[in-house]
Scaffold this motif. Structure first.
Motif, short mmCIF file in Angstrom:
data_model
loop_
_atom_site.label_atom_id
_atom_site.label_comp_id
_atom_site.label_asym_id
_atom_site.label_seq_id
_atom_site.Cartn_x
_atom_site.Cartn_y
_atom_site.Cartn_z
N PHE A 1 0.83 -1.21 0.00
CA PHE A 1 0.00 0.00 0.00
C PHE A 1 0.86 1.26 0.00
O PHE A 1 0.51 2.26 -0.63
CB PHE A 1 -0.94 0.00 1.20
N ASP A 2 1.99 1.24 0.69
CA ASP A 2 2.89 2.40 0.68
C ASP A 2 3.41 2.67 -0.73
O ASP A 2 3.46 3.82 -1.18
CB ASP A 2 4.08 2.17 1.62
N VAL A 3 3.78 1.60 -1.43
CA VAL A 3 4.27 1.76 -2.80
C VAL A 3 3.15 2.22 -3.72
O VAL A 3 3.33 3.13 -4.53
CB VAL A 3 4.88 0.43 -3.31
N LEU A 4 1.99 1.62 -3.59
CA LEU A 4 0.86 1.99 -4.44
C LEU A 4 0.47 3.44 -4.23
O LEU A 4 0.19 4.16 -5.20
CB LEU A 4 -0.33 1.08 -4.15
N ARG A 5 0.47 3.88 -2.98
CA ARG A 5 0.11 5.27 -2.69
C ARG A 5 1.02 6.23 -3.45
O ARG A 5 0.56 7.20 -4.07
CB ARG A 5 0.21 5.52 -1.18
N GLY A 6 2.31 5.96 -3.42
CA GLY A 6 3.25 6.81 -4.13
C GLY A 6 3.08 6.75 -5.63
O GLY A 6 3.14 7.78 -6.32
N GLN A 7 2.83 5.56 -6.16
CA GLN A 7 2.68 5.43 -7.60
C GLN A 7 1.39 6.06 -8.11
O GLN A 7 1.35 6.62 -9.21
CB GLN A 7 2.76 3.95 -8.00
N LEU A 8 0.32 5.98 -7.32
CA LEU A 8 -0.92 6.64 -7.70
C LEU A 8 -0.71 8.14 -7.80
O LEU A 8 -1.23 8.81 -8.71
CB LEU A 8 -2.03 6.34 -6.69
N TYR A 9 0.05 8.69 -6.86
CA TYR A 9 0.31 10.12 -6.84
C TYR A 9 1.18 10.53 -8.02
O TYR A 9 0.95 11.54 -8.68
CB TYR A 9 0.97 10.52 -5.53
N GLU A 10 2.21 9.72 -8.30
CA GLU A 10 3.18 10.08 -9.33
C GLU A 10 2.70 9.77 -10.75
O GLU A 10 2.99 10.51 -11.69
CB GLU A 10 4.49 9.33 -9.08
N ARG A 11 1.96 8.66 -10.92
CA ARG A 11 1.66 8.18 -12.26
C ARG A 11 0.18 8.12 -12.60
O ARG A 11 -0.18 8.18 -13.77
CB ARG A 11 2.24 6.76 -12.44
N GLY A 12 -0.67 7.96 -11.59
CA GLY A 12 -2.08 7.74 -11.86
C GLY A 12 -2.38 6.25 -11.97
O GLY A 12 -1.49 5.44 -12.22
N PHE A 13 -3.64 5.89 -11.79
CA PHE A 13 -4.03 4.48 -11.71
C PHE A 13 -3.74 3.71 -12.99
O PHE A 13 -3.32 2.56 -12.96
CB PHE A 13 -5.52 4.39 -11.37
N ASP A 14 -3.97 4.35 -14.14
CA ASP A 14 -3.80 3.64 -15.41
C ASP A 14 -2.38 3.14 -15.62
O ASP A 14 -2.16 2.12 -16.28
CB ASP A 14 -4.20 4.55 -16.58
N ALA A 15 -1.39 3.87 -15.08
CA ALA A 15 0.01 3.51 -15.29
C ALA A 15 0.53 2.52 -14.25
O ALA A 15 1.65 2.03 -14.37
CB ALA A 15 0.88 4.76 -15.30
N VAL A 16 -0.25 2.23 -13.24
CA VAL A 16 0.17 1.30 -12.20
C VAL A 16 0.06 -0.14 -12.70
O VAL A 16 -0.91 -0.51 -13.36
CB VAL A 16 -0.69 1.47 -10.93
N THR A 17 1.07 -0.95 -12.40
CA THR A 17 1.04 -2.38 -12.74
C THR A 17 1.35 -3.19 -11.49
O THR A 17 2.06 -2.72 -10.59
CB THR A 17 2.07 -2.73 -13.83
N LEU A 18 0.83 -4.41 -11.44
CA LEU A 18 1.12 -5.28 -10.31
C LEU A 18 2.62 -5.56 -10.22
O LEU A 18 3.19 -5.57 -9.13
CB LEU A 18 0.36 -6.60 -10.43
N ALA A 19 3.26 -5.76 -11.36
CA ALA A 19 4.69 -6.05 -11.37
C ALA A 19 5.48 -4.87 -10.82
O ALA A 19 6.44 -5.04 -10.06
CB ALA A 19 5.16 -6.39 -12.78
N GLY A 20 5.08 -3.66 -11.19
CA GLY A 20 5.78 -2.47 -10.71
C GLY A 20 5.61 -2.27 -9.22
O GLY A 20 6.56 -1.90 -8.52
N VAL A 21 4.41 -2.51 -8.71
CA VAL A 21 4.16 -2.38 -7.27
C VAL A 21 4.93 -3.46 -6.52
O VAL A 21 5.54 -3.19 -5.47
CB VAL A 21 2.65 -2.48 -6.97
N ALA A 22 4.93 -4.67 -7.05
CA ALA A 22 5.66 -5.77 -6.40
C ALA A 22 7.14 -5.45 -6.31
O ALA A 22 7.77 -5.64 -5.26
CB ALA A 22 5.45 -7.07 -7.18
N ALA A 23 7.71 -4.94 -7.39
CA ALA A 23 9.13 -4.60 -7.39
C ALA A 23 9.43 -3.52 -6.37
O ALA A 23 10.41 -3.59 -5.62
CB ALA A 23 9.55 -4.16 -8.79
N GLY A 24 8.57 -2.50 -6.31
CA GLY A 24 8.77 -1.42 -5.35
C GLY A 24 8.66 -1.87 -3.92
O GLY A 24 9.31 -1.31 -3.03
N ALA A 25 7.84 -2.90 -3.68
CA ALA A 25 7.64 -3.42 -2.33
C ALA A 25 8.63 -4.52 -1.97
O ALA A 25 8.60 -5.06 -0.86
CB ALA A 25 6.21 -3.94 -2.17
#
Length: 203
Positions: free
Chosen positions: A21-45
């Motif tokens: 959730f910490d990673v997703l929160r940052g990615q939502l702010y920086e990129r928006g929902f459409d650009a978020v991927t499970l692989a990207g969130v997993a890597a960040g976490a």
């Protein structure tokens, strides 16, 4: 076998969700929902893709879980803050102030964008978390302006507090912008009283 974080499976699950959730929160702010991927969130976490899929099978389930977690914690925070105020004016001011603080702190897709990104059932599940917040506002209005219909006032207040334009200001102007919004809402519902200053301005 994946490494367990913490002393139990439950603790492991909580820690994984917190990291994700910490990673997703940052990615939502920086990129928006459409650009978020499970692989990207997993890597960040720091998780493998398999471990990520064990917790969240798709991006939609991840977003639903994240919003539910954020909403639960926010409702607890809002309830505690309003409980410290001892007058209807102070309660409404606290409500408005906290709503705008959270809007300034977090960036999630607006309602229409979120609705188009999720299946109807998932969107209804997320939307249900607004009910306790609306209920809190309804109680404040019933106490402060009992002669007014809260079902008329609530959507008007909600619309006013949902505009990011109010808080999209330079940081040094945010406090003044929020206090201006507090005064506006209090006047709009007929609860303004220049003799009584709203409390909890530090929220």
């Amino acid at each position: 076998m994946p490494k367990i974080i913490g002393r139990s499976l439950e603790e492991h699950r909580r820690e994984v969700r917190s990291r994700v959730f910490d990673v997703l929160r940052g990615q939502l702010y920086e990129r928006g929902f459409d650009a978020v991927t499970l692989a990207g969130v997993a890597a960040g976490a720091g998780l493998g893709r398999t471990a990520m899929y064990n917790h969240f099978p798709d991006k939609e389930s991840l977003l639903v879980a994240f919003v539910e977690d954020e909403a639960t914690r926010y409702v607890e925070r809002l309830t505690a803050a309003v409980a410290t105020a001892d007058t209807p004016i102070a309660k409404l001011a606290t409500f408005v102030r906290l709503q705008l603080r959270v809007l300034a702190e977090y960036h999630l897709p607006p309602g229409t964008a979120l609705a188009s990104a999720l299946a109807p059932a998932a969107y209804r599940r997320i939307s249900a978390h607004a009910d306790p917040i609306t209920g809190q506002l309804r109680e404040i209005l019933a106490e402060g302006v009992p002669k007014e219909d809260p079902e008329v006032l609530i959507p008007m207040i909600t619309a006013a507090l949902g505009s990011r334009q109010v808080v999209d200001v330079p940081p040094e102007r945010l406090d003044d912008a929020i206090e201006g919004a507090v005064r506006f809402v209090l006047r709009a519902v007929g609860m303004a009283d220049d003799r009584e200053k709203p409390e909890n301005q530090g929220i």
